[in-house]
Write a protein that holds these residues in place. Structure first.
Motif, PDB file in Angstrom:
ATOM      1  N   LEU A 272       0.834  -1.214   0.000  1.00  0.00           N
ATOM      2  CA  LEU A 272       0.000   0.000   0.000  1.00  0.00           C
ATOM      3  C   LEU A 272       0.864   1.257   0.000  1.00  0.00           C
ATOM      4  O   LEU A 272       0.542   2.245  -0.669  1.00  0.00           O
ATOM      5  CB  LEU A 272      -0.945   0.002   1.211  1.00  0.00           C
ATOM      6  CG  LEU A 272      -2.099  -1.008   1.157  1.00  0.00           C
ATOM      7  CD1 LEU A 272      -2.894  -0.970   2.462  1.00  0.00           C
ATOM      8  CD2 LEU A 272      -3.021  -0.729  -0.033  1.00  0.00           C
ATOM      9  N   ALA A 273       1.966   1.209   0.754  1.00  0.00           N
ATOM     10  CA  ALA A 273       2.862   2.377   0.804  1.00  0.00           C
ATOM     11  C   ALA A 273       3.430   2.647  -0.590  1.00  0.00           C
ATOM     12  O   ALA A 273       3.455   3.784  -1.068  1.00  0.00           O
ATOM     13  CB  ALA A 273       3.984   2.130   1.809  1.00  0.00           C
ATOM     14  N   TRP A 274       3.840   1.564  -1.254  1.00  0.00           N
ATOM     15  CA  TRP A 274       4.383   1.723  -2.610  1.00  0.00           C
ATOM     16  C   TRP A 274       3.326   2.305  -3.555  1.00  0.00           C
ATOM     17  O   TRP A 274       3.555   3.310  -4.220  1.00  0.00           O
ATOM     18  CB  TRP A 274       4.867   0.369  -3.159  1.00  0.00           C
ATOM     19  CG  TRP A 274       5.079   0.449  -4.639  1.00  0.00           C
ATOM     20  CD1 TRP A 274       6.116   1.067  -5.286  1.00  0.00           C
ATOM     21  CD2 TRP A 274       4.202  -0.038  -5.656  1.00  0.00           C
ATOM     22  NE1 TRP A 274       5.938   0.985  -6.649  1.00  0.00           N
ATOM     23  CE2 TRP A 274       4.773   0.311  -6.909  1.00  0.00           C
ATOM     24  CE3 TRP A 274       2.997  -0.750  -5.641  1.00  0.00           C
ATOM     25  CZ2 TRP A 274       4.174  -0.018  -8.124  1.00  0.00           C
ATOM     26  CZ3 TRP A 274       2.401  -1.085  -6.852  1.00  0.00           C
ATOM     27  CH2 TRP A 274       2.985  -0.724  -8.077  1.00  0.00           C
ATOM     28  N   ALA A 275       2.164   1.674  -3.572  1.00  0.00           N
ATOM     29  CA  ALA A 275       1.133   2.079  -4.533  1.00  0.00           C
ATOM     30  C   ALA A 275       0.657   3.507  -4.264  1.00  0.00           C
ATOM     31  O   ALA A 275       0.465   4.295  -5.189  1.00  0.00           O
ATOM     32  CB  ALA A 275      -0.043   1.113  -4.477  1.00  0.00           C
ATOM     33  N   GLY A 276       0.486   3.833  -2.968  1.00  0.00           N
ATOM     34  CA  GLY A 276       0.041   5.183  -2.602  1.00  0.00           C
ATOM     35  C   GLY A 276       1.026   6.224  -3.124  1.00  0.00           C
ATOM     36  O   GLY A 276       0.640   7.202  -3.764  1.00  0.00           O
ATOM     37  N   SER A 277       2.330   6.003  -2.861  1.00  0.00           N
ATOM     38  CA  SER A 277       3.339   6.979  -3.314  1.00  0.00           C
ATOM     39  C   SER A 277       3.392   7.035  -4.832  1.00  0.00           C
ATOM     40  O   SER A 277       3.478   8.112  -5.419  1.00  0.00           O
ATOM     41  CB  SER A 277       4.741   6.599  -2.839  1.00  0.00           C
ATOM     42  OG  SER A 277       4.744   6.455  -1.473  1.00  0.00           O
ATOM     43  N   PHE A 278       3.317   5.864  -5.452  1.00  0.00           N
ATOM     44  CA  PHE A 278       3.420   5.807  -6.914  1.00  0.00           C
ATOM     45  C   PHE A 278       2.284   6.605  -7.568  1.00  0.00           C
ATOM     46  O   PHE A 278       2.510   7.445  -8.438  1.00  0.00           O
ATOM     47  CB  PHE A 278       3.376   4.336  -7.347  1.00  0.00           C
ATOM     48  CG  PHE A 278       3.534   4.126  -8.811  1.00  0.00           C
ATOM     49  CD1 PHE A 278       4.773   4.310  -9.433  1.00  0.00           C
ATOM     50  CD2 PHE A 278       2.460   3.738  -9.601  1.00  0.00           C
ATOM     51  CE1 PHE A 278       4.921   4.112 -10.797  1.00  0.00           C
ATOM     52  CE2 PHE A 278       2.589   3.543 -10.964  1.00  0.00           C
ATOM     53  CZ  PHE A 278       3.827   3.729 -11.567  1.00  0.00           C
ATOM     54  N   LEU A 279       1.065   6.377  -7.084  1.00  0.00           N
ATOM     55  CA  LEU A 279      -0.089   7.068  -7.682  1.00  0.00           C
ATOM     56  C   LEU A 279      -0.073   8.558  -7.337  1.00  0.00           C
ATOM     57  O   LEU A 279      -0.466   9.397  -8.151  1.00  0.00           O
ATOM     58  CB  LEU A 279      -1.401   6.415  -7.234  1.00  0.00           C
ATOM     59  CG  LEU A 279      -1.624   4.979  -7.728  1.00  0.00           C
ATOM     60  CD1 LEU A 279      -2.874   4.368  -7.092  1.00  0.00           C
ATOM     61  CD2 LEU A 279      -1.752   4.945  -9.258  1.00  0.00           C
ATOM     62  N   ARG A 280       0.406   8.881  -6.133  1.00  0.00           N
ATOM     63  CA  ARG A 280       0.495  10.305  -5.738  1.00  0.00           C
ATOM     64  C   ARG A 280       1.479  11.020  -6.658  1.00  0.00           C
ATOM     65  O   ARG A 280       1.199  12.093  -7.180  1.00  0.00           O
ATOM     66  CB  ARG A 280       0.930  10.424  -4.278  1.00  0.00           C
ATOM     67  CG  ARG A 280       0.889  11.860  -3.745  1.00  0.00           C
ATOM     68  CD  ARG A 280       1.099  11.955  -2.238  1.00  0.00           C
ATOM     69  NE  ARG A 280       0.078  11.211  -1.504  1.00  0.00           N
ATOM     70  CZ  ARG A 280       0.299  10.064  -0.858  1.00  0.00           C
ATOM     71  NH1 ARG A 280       1.510   9.529  -0.831  1.00  0.00           N
ATOM     72  NH2 ARG A 280      -0.677   9.435  -0.239  1.00  0.00           N
ATOM     73  N   ASN A 281       2.636  10.386  -6.877  1.00  0.00           N
ATOM     74  CA  ASN A 281       3.648  11.008  -7.747  1.00  0.00           C
ATOM     75  C   ASN A 281       3.153  11.172  -9.177  1.00  0.00           C
ATOM     76  O   ASN A 281       3.582  12.074  -9.889  1.00  0.00           O
ATOM     77  CB  ASN A 281       4.933  10.162  -7.767  1.00  0.00           C
ATOM     78  CG  ASN A 281       5.650  10.261  -6.429  1.00  0.00           C
ATOM     79  OD1 ASN A 281       5.425  11.213  -5.666  1.00  0.00           O
ATOM     80  ND2 ASN A 281       6.483   9.284  -6.121  1.00  0.00           N
TER      81      ASN A 281
END
Ligand code: GLN
Length: 303
Positions: free
Chosen positions: A22-31
């Motif tokens: 979730l941390a990865w996906a959240g940051s990826f989509l935010r970026n």
């Protein structure tokens, strides 16, 4: 582990936990500039591993197996290209019910609940048998929400139409999922054309037609414009083509004293009110949605 480390680890496809994914996906989509990145990540992961959002928190240290990791990553990458979360998870909530959705059908919007509310309001004041027709049912969300909420289900005949066979298949499946397959009659066809030999037989006609103008279409977010069915959105040059056609057809088939309830675009209130006047509707009301925008026309036919 810090976020950048987590992200590198995940990108290398090493095994990771729910929390790390979730941390990865959240940051990826935010970026990538996507709205609500964390919520999207949770919905996508939840659909992949079959857990609701609270379950993801409860089991945050559980590891994803290899297949789950690959499927999740693929969905996140598709979301990064603006594919709607609802299509990626295959469902959307409307009227507190869950509906299956796919690119053949428009994703039900919260503002369309006003259409259901207003229709139920009219139905609650009527007695005796009623024939209700929904035009352009799409996922079937409006008709199914109505049939689930009817206080006199046995006296209401509900017919839902759509020109798209793919949409009708989805609507029928949704009706089945909600135990309404015998209550709603699904008919394929172009607005009211399948019934053109009948006259004055409908008590209530409800529709969320395509009403987006050519100019507005270009301004829609990518997630809508590129992925949702154009047929369900485009109302021609001024956005009113389908609405004008519905008026022309409905006045031949609506009973005197029958009601037309239409979802409309936020800038169409006065034009649609004039159309309703021209076709001898009275009273005519334009109702606003929760965002304060003109959204639903409610009019009684007295031609
Ligand atoms: N409200 C939808 C949108 O903004 C349009 C739905 C419709 O045309 N019926 O994208």
């Amino acid at each position: 582990m810090t976020h950048p480390q987590l992200i590198t680890q995940y990108a290398k496809n090493e095994s990771c936990t729910i929390q790390q994914a979730l941390a990865w996906a959240g940051s990826f989509l935010r970026n990538k500039g996507l709205p609500d990145p964390r919520l999207s990540a949770e919905l996508l992961l939840g659909s992949v591993i079959g857990l609701e959002r609270p379950g993801l928190i409860l089991h945050r240290d559980r590891s994803l197996d290899k297949k789950e990791g690959v499927v999740f990553k693929e969905k996140v990458l598709r979301r990064a290209e603006h594919e709607p979360v609802a299509y990626l998870v295959g469902q959307k909530e409307f009227w507190s019910l869950t509906f299956e959705v796919n690119p053949q059908v428009l994703i039900p919007r919260p503002e369309t609940e006003l259409l259901v509310e207003q229709t139920l309001g009219i139905l609650s004041n009527r007695t005796g048998p009623i024939t209700l027709v929904e035009l352009g049912t799409g996922s079937g969300a409006v008709s199914i929400a109505l049939s689930k909420s009817l206080t006199h289900p046995l006296t209401t005949r509900l017919i839902a139409t759509d020109i798209s066979r793919g949409a009708l298949r989805t609507a029928q499946k949704n009706a089945g999922l909600h135990g309404m397959e015998k209550t709603i009659h699904f008919v394929q066809g172009d607005w009211l054309r399948p019934f053109s030999s009948r006259s004055r037989w409908i008590d209530l006609m409800v529709s969320n037609p395509p009403y987006v103008s050519e100019k507005e279409l270009l301004q829609l977010p990518t997630t809508v414009r590129k992925f949702e069915p154009l047929k369900a959105l485009s109302g021609g040059q001024d956005g009113l083509e389908a609405i004008r056609l519905i008026f022309r057809q409905v006045v031949k088939q609506l009973k005197r004293g029958g009601w037309l309830i239409l979802e409309i675009g936020e800038s169409q209130g006065s034009q649609v009110l004039n159309l309703a006047r021209k076709y001898h509707f009275n009273p005519i009301t334009v109702l606003r949605d929760h965002a304060g925008k003109d959204r639903v026309l409610k009019a009684c036919y007295h031609g």
